[in-house]
Design a protein around this motif. Structure first.
Motif, PDB file in Angstrom:
ATOM      1  N   LYS A  46     -16.707 -54.184  14.806  1.00 30.73           N
ATOM      2  CA  LYS A  46     -18.035 -54.482  14.251  1.00 30.73           C
ATOM      3  C   LYS A  46     -19.117 -53.725  15.005  1.00 30.73           C
ATOM      4  O   LYS A  46     -20.022 -53.141  14.397  1.00 30.73           O
ATOM      5  CB  LYS A  46     -18.276 -55.990  14.306  1.00 30.73           C
ATOM      6  CG  LYS A  46     -19.570 -56.422  13.634  1.00 30.73           C
ATOM      7  CD  LYS A  46     -19.713 -57.938  13.657  1.00 30.73           C
ATOM      8  CE  LYS A  46     -21.017 -58.362  12.984  1.00 30.73           C
ATOM      9  NZ  LYS A  46     -21.192 -59.846  13.012  1.00 30.73           N
ATOM     10  N   LYS A  47     -19.013 -53.709  16.338  1.00 29.95           N
ATOM     11  CA  LYS A  47     -20.021 -53.010  17.151  1.00 29.95           C
ATOM     12  C   LYS A  47     -20.002 -51.508  16.910  1.00 29.95           C
ATOM     13  O   LYS A  47     -21.029 -50.840  16.984  1.00 29.95           O
ATOM     14  CB  LYS A  47     -19.791 -53.304  18.638  1.00 29.95           C
ATOM     15  CG  LYS A  47     -20.142 -54.720  19.049  1.00 29.95           C
ATOM     16  CD  LYS A  47     -19.865 -54.946  20.529  1.00 29.95           C
ATOM     17  CE  LYS A  47     -20.188 -56.372  20.940  1.00 29.95           C
ATOM     18  NZ  LYS A  47     -19.880 -56.621  22.375  1.00 29.95           N
ATOM     19  N   LEU A  48     -18.820 -50.974  16.650  1.00 31.63           N
ATOM     20  CA  LEU A  48     -18.671 -49.526  16.453  1.00 31.63           C
ATOM     21  C   LEU A  48     -18.782 -49.123  14.986  1.00 31.63           C
ATOM     22  O   LEU A  48     -18.572 -47.966  14.644  1.00 31.63           O
ATOM     23  CB  LEU A  48     -17.317 -49.070  17.007  1.00 31.63           C
ATOM     24  CG  LEU A  48     -17.139 -49.223  18.521  1.00 31.63           C
ATOM     25  CD1 LEU A  48     -15.685 -48.983  18.917  1.00 31.63           C
ATOM     26  CD2 LEU A  48     -18.050 -48.266  19.272  1.00 31.63           C
ATOM     27  N   HIS A  49     -19.120 -50.088  14.130  1.00 30.02           N
ATOM     28  CA  HIS A  49     -19.315 -49.836  12.700  1.00 30.02           C
ATOM     29  C   HIS A  49     -18.048 -49.265  12.049  1.00 30.02           C
ATOM     30  O   HIS A  49     -18.101 -48.315  11.276  1.00 30.02           O
ATOM     31  CB  HIS A  49     -20.499 -48.885  12.472  1.00 30.02           C
ATOM     32  CG  HIS A  49     -21.743 -49.300  13.190  1.00 30.02           C
ATOM     33  ND1 HIS A  49     -22.459 -50.436  12.868  1.00 30.02           N
ATOM     34  CD2 HIS A  49     -22.384 -48.742  14.260  1.00 30.02           C
ATOM     35  CE1 HIS A  49     -23.492 -50.553  13.682  1.00 30.02           C
ATOM     36  NE2 HIS A  49     -23.468 -49.548  14.536  1.00 30.02           N
ATOM     37  N   ALA A  56     -10.348 -51.469   5.504  1.00 33.44           N
ATOM     38  CA  ALA A  56     -10.046 -50.237   4.777  1.00 33.44           C
ATOM     39  C   ALA A  56      -8.545 -49.955   4.795  1.00 33.44           C
ATOM     40  O   ALA A  56      -7.842 -50.368   5.712  1.00 33.44           O
ATOM     41  CB  ALA A  56     -10.805 -49.070   5.412  1.00 33.44           C
ATOM     42  N   ARG A  57      -8.057 -49.243   3.785  1.00 33.01           N
ATOM     43  CA  ARG A  57      -6.655 -48.809   3.754  1.00 33.01           C
ATOM     44  C   ARG A  57      -6.511 -47.601   4.688  1.00 33.01           C
ATOM     45  O   ARG A  57      -7.297 -46.657   4.629  1.00 33.01           O
ATOM     46  CB  ARG A  57      -6.226 -48.417   2.343  1.00 33.01           C
ATOM     47  CG  ARG A  57      -6.277 -49.542   1.352  1.00 33.01           C
ATOM     48  CD  ARG A  57      -6.013 -49.071  -0.060  1.00 33.01           C
ATOM     49  NE  ARG A  57      -4.597 -48.831  -0.317  1.00 33.01           N
ATOM     50  CZ  ARG A  57      -4.081 -47.685  -0.737  1.00 33.01           C
ATOM     51  NH1 ARG A  57      -4.862 -46.627  -0.929  1.00 33.01           N
ATOM     52  NH2 ARG A  57      -2.786 -47.548  -0.970  1.00 33.01           N
ATOM     53  N   ARG A  58      -5.518 -47.628   5.555  1.00 35.70           N
ATOM     54  CA  ARG A  58      -5.325 -46.551   6.521  1.00 35.70           C
ATOM     55  C   ARG A  58      -3.852 -46.227   6.668  1.00 35.70           C
ATOM     56  O   ARG A  58      -2.981 -47.033   6.348  1.00 35.70           O
ATOM     57  CB  ARG A  58      -5.893 -46.928   7.892  1.00 35.70           C
ATOM     58  CG  ARG A  58      -7.410 -47.039   7.948  1.00 35.70           C
ATOM     59  CD  ARG A  58      -7.891 -47.342   9.358  1.00 35.70           C
ATOM     60  NE  ARG A  58      -9.339 -47.315   9.462  1.00 35.70           N
ATOM     61  CZ  ARG A  58     -10.123 -48.364   9.265  1.00 35.70           C
ATOM     62  NH1 ARG A  58      -9.586 -49.541   8.966  1.00 35.70           N
ATOM     63  NH2 ARG A  58     -11.433 -48.266   9.371  1.00 35.70           N
ATOM     64  N   ILE A  59      -3.588 -45.038   7.214  1.00 36.81           N
ATOM     65  CA  ILE A  59      -2.228 -44.632   7.540  1.00 36.81           C
ATOM     66  C   ILE A  59      -2.273 -43.781   8.803  1.00 36.81           C
ATOM     67  O   ILE A  59      -3.289 -43.114   9.077  1.00 36.81           O
ATOM     68  CB  ILE A  59      -1.576 -43.850   6.378  1.00 36.81           C
ATOM     69  CG1 ILE A  59      -0.060 -43.762   6.583  1.00 36.81           C
ATOM     70  CG2 ILE A  59      -2.207 -42.477   6.201  1.00 36.81           C
ATOM     71  CD1 ILE A  59       0.703 -43.434   5.329  1.00 36.81           C
ATOM     72  N   LYS A 103     -14.855 -41.612   9.135  1.00 34.78           N
ATOM     73  CA  LYS A 103     -13.892 -42.668   8.803  1.00 34.78           C
ATOM     74  C   LYS A 103     -12.491 -42.364   9.311  1.00 34.78           C
ATOM     75  O   LYS A 103     -11.624 -43.231   9.290  1.00 34.78           O
ATOM     76  CB  LYS A 103     -13.863 -42.887   7.288  1.00 34.78           C
ATOM     77  CG  LYS A 103     -15.176 -43.421   6.727  1.00 34.78           C
ATOM     78  CD  LYS A 103     -15.094 -43.634   5.232  1.00 34.78           C
ATOM     79  CE  LYS A 103     -16.407 -44.192   4.684  1.00 34.78           C
ATOM     80  NZ  LYS A 103     -16.341 -44.429   3.225  1.00 34.78           N
ATOM     81  N   ASP A 104     -12.236 -41.127   9.726  1.00 32.43           N
ATOM     82  CA  ASP A 104     -10.926 -40.736  10.249  1.00 32.43           C
ATOM     83  C   ASP A 104     -11.002 -40.559  11.762  1.00 32.43           C
ATOM     84  O   ASP A 104     -12.069 -40.297  12.314  1.00 32.43           O
ATOM     85  CB  ASP A 104     -10.450 -39.424   9.604  1.00 32.43           C
ATOM     86  CG  ASP A 104     -10.276 -39.545   8.098  1.00 32.43           C
ATOM     87  OD1 ASP A 104      -9.987 -40.670   7.636  1.00 32.43           O
ATOM     88  OD2 ASP A 104     -10.432 -38.539   7.393  1.00 32.43           O
ATOM     89  N   VAL A 155      -5.440 -40.968  12.415  1.00 34.07           N
ATOM     90  CA  VAL A 155      -5.578 -42.224  11.679  1.00 34.07           C
ATOM     91  C   VAL A 155      -6.513 -41.929  10.513  1.00 34.07           C
ATOM     92  O   VAL A 155      -7.712 -41.712  10.708  1.00 34.07           O
ATOM     93  CB  VAL A 155      -6.142 -43.351  12.563  1.00 34.07           C
ATOM     94  CG1 VAL A 155      -6.226 -44.653  11.770  1.00 34.07           C
ATOM     95  CG2 VAL A 155      -5.289 -43.542  13.810  1.00 34.07           C
ATOM     96  N   GLN A 156      -5.957 -41.897   9.313  1.00 28.32           N
ATOM     97  CA  GLN A 156      -6.736 -41.499   8.139  1.00 28.32           C
ATOM     98  C   GLN A 156      -7.073 -42.704   7.274  1.00 28.32           C
ATOM     99  O   GLN A 156      -6.222 -43.546   7.006  1.00 28.32           O
ATOM    100  CB  GLN A 156      -5.947 -40.490   7.294  1.00 28.32           C
ATOM    101  CG  GLN A 156      -6.747 -39.948   6.103  1.00 28.32           C
ATOM    102  CD  GLN A 156      -5.902 -39.102   5.176  1.00 28.32           C
ATOM    103  OE1 GLN A 156      -4.683 -39.249   5.125  1.00 28.32           O
ATOM    104  NE2 GLN A 156      -6.535 -38.215   4.423  1.00 28.32           N
ATOM    105  N   GLU A 157      -8.338 -42.773   6.862  1.00 26.24           N
ATOM    106  CA  GLU A 157      -8.737 -43.817   5.912  1.00 26.24           C
ATOM    107  C   GLU A 157      -8.472 -43.315   4.497  1.00 26.24           C
ATOM    108  O   GLU A 157      -8.819 -42.186   4.149  1.00 26.24           O
ATOM    109  CB  GLU A 157     -10.213 -44.170   6.088  1.00 26.24           C
ATOM    110  CG  GLU A 157     -10.649 -45.311   5.183  1.00 26.24           C
ATOM    111  CD  GLU A 157     -12.048 -45.814   5.492  1.00 26.24           C
ATOM    112  OE1 GLU A 157     -12.793 -46.079   4.536  1.00 26.24           O
ATOM    113  OE2 GLU A 157     -12.394 -45.939   6.684  1.00 26.24           O
ATOM    114  N   LEU A 158      -7.859 -44.162   3.691  1.00 28.41           N
ATOM    115  CA  LEU A 158      -7.479 -43.799   2.327  1.00 28.41           C
ATOM    116  C   LEU A 158      -8.358 -44.526   1.315  1.00 28.41           C
ATOM    117  O   LEU A 158      -8.865 -45.620   1.596  1.00 28.41           O
ATOM    118  CB  LEU A 158      -6.010 -44.152   2.069  1.00 28.41           C
ATOM    119  CG  LEU A 158      -4.978 -43.573   3.039  1.00 28.41           C
ATOM    120  CD1 LEU A 158      -3.600 -44.135   2.734  1.00 28.41           C
ATOM    121  CD2 LEU A 158      -4.957 -42.050   2.973  1.00 28.41           C
TER     122      LEU A 158
END
Length: 361
Positions: free
Chosen positions: A132-135, A140-143, A170-171, A184-187
């Motif tokens: 939360k602090k780091l926004h 989110a979906r991630r892989i 986001k990655d 770490v990728q957000e999908l």
């Protein structure tokens, strides 16, 4: 902490625009950065300003400003020139440097957060509070992709991955050991495992071409919550190991396609040894000569088809049958029979696993 070179570049850009000279020192009066026309400043004057309650002050015609990092005094900024311009530009420079400090600290904190998340080094409550602090979106979906390079600390490969994904907020591109790069990728909601496979192949092609590095890439499963990212990382690690043992020819390995190799990888060695002894006795598949191993592998590749295997090996069908019968006499397994073929295939995979574990022991 932000580097002195970044600060130097920043004040030089400001000097070019404003024609105001800047000096940055630490709280002990040691110069950190300065523009070409900046004056030498007395350490005594800086120490007195540090001890004063004022955030800015005019000292011997120069404007002194305090630069804070989250309420902690980090630097002293000094400007010279026309009083009004020097004061205004000093305020602008302070604001700019403080924003840079926040941005760099957040960037470091985000990297530190992801590393601890991957390694399960945080309590569950901290996972969500720090996100939360780091926004960072927690739902989110991630892989997770694990990229192993041939050489340790391959900076070129890491920069390429950062260039492709690191600039997207986001990655995350990080590392937890010397030879592996972690993405770490957000999908999006529409992304599938086919899209993930395409991304992995894009990374492989880019790194093999640009970094001249023969990489291996593995990825875990798609997760839907931030706390599950470590699971995807562990899956990617297992996929990388299993790929080395059973699918050596593959450069891209997915956790959800490991099949029976994943099961064998989780077996204890004593159980594997017991299985091998029960099936083969003293003569195990790793004692066979190259000719019979080639014959067996080709027979399995052709789904136990005798005629096609003989054709591809450039031998007569009867010669192949003779080899298979010879194998049956020595092992008690007729691999023309599906059940025996399955047992033999598993045994060969177990041998590869045991050999790999012995090598790494």
């Amino acid at each position: 902490m932000i580097s002195s070179q970044i600060i130097q570049n920043t004040i030089e850009e400001l000097h070019t625009i404003t024609h105001v000279d800047f000096t940055i020192t630490d709280t002990d009066g040691n110069e950190v950065a300065a523009t070409a026309g900046a004056k030498d400043i007395s350490k005594n004057a800086i120490e007195q300003f540090v001890d004063s309650p004022a955030d800015s002050q005019v000292v011997q015609g120069d404007h002194f400003f305090k630069v804070f990092d989250d309420k902690k005094l980090e630097y002293i900024l000094i400007t010279g020139g026309k009083a009004e311009d020097a004061y205004t530009m000093g305020r602008v420079a302070v604001s700019h440097i403080q924003n840079l400090i926040v941005a760099y600290r957040e960037r470091y904190d985000r990297n530190n957060y992801i590393q601890n998340l991957l390694l399960d080094n945080m309590l569950m409550v901290d996972v969500y509070n720090r996100a939360k602090k780091l926004h960072i979106d927690t739902e989110a979906r991630r892989i997770v992709y694990l990229i192993e390079t041939k050489t340790e600390k391959d900076s070129t490969a890491k920069e390429i991955v950062k260039g492709l994904f690191g600039n997207q907020s986001k990655d995350f591109v990080t590392e937890v050991d010397e030879k592996s790069i972690i993405l770490v990728q957000e999908l999006s909601e529409k992304d599938t495992y086919e899209d993930v496979e395409r991304t992995a192949k894009l990374l492989r092609d880019m790194l093999n071409t640009e970094a001249m590095s023969n990489v291996k890439i593995a990825y875990g499963t798609i997760v839907k919550e931030i706390r599950q990212v470590s699971r995807s990382y562990k899956e990617a690690k297992m996929a990388l190991d299993v790929g080395k043992i059973f699918y050596e020819e593959k450069q891209v390995v997915a956790y959800n396609t490991l099949g029976i190799g994943r099961l064998i990888y989780q077996l204890p060695i004593p159980l594997c040894q017991m299985f091998m002894k029960e099936v083969f006795g003293e003569e195990t598949p790793d004692t066979f000569d190259d000719e019979i191993i080639t014959t067996i592998n080709k027979f399995f590749e052709n789904s136990l088809n005798v005629s096609e295997t003989a054709r591809q090996l450039y031998i007569h069908r009867n010669t192949l049958v003779y080899r298979l019968e010879k194998l049956e006499k020595s092992t008690g397994l007729d691999i023309r029979n599906f059940d025996d073929a399955l047992t033999f295939k598993i045994a060969m995979m177990v041998v590869n696993y045991m050999r790999y574990m012995d090598r790494d022991a």
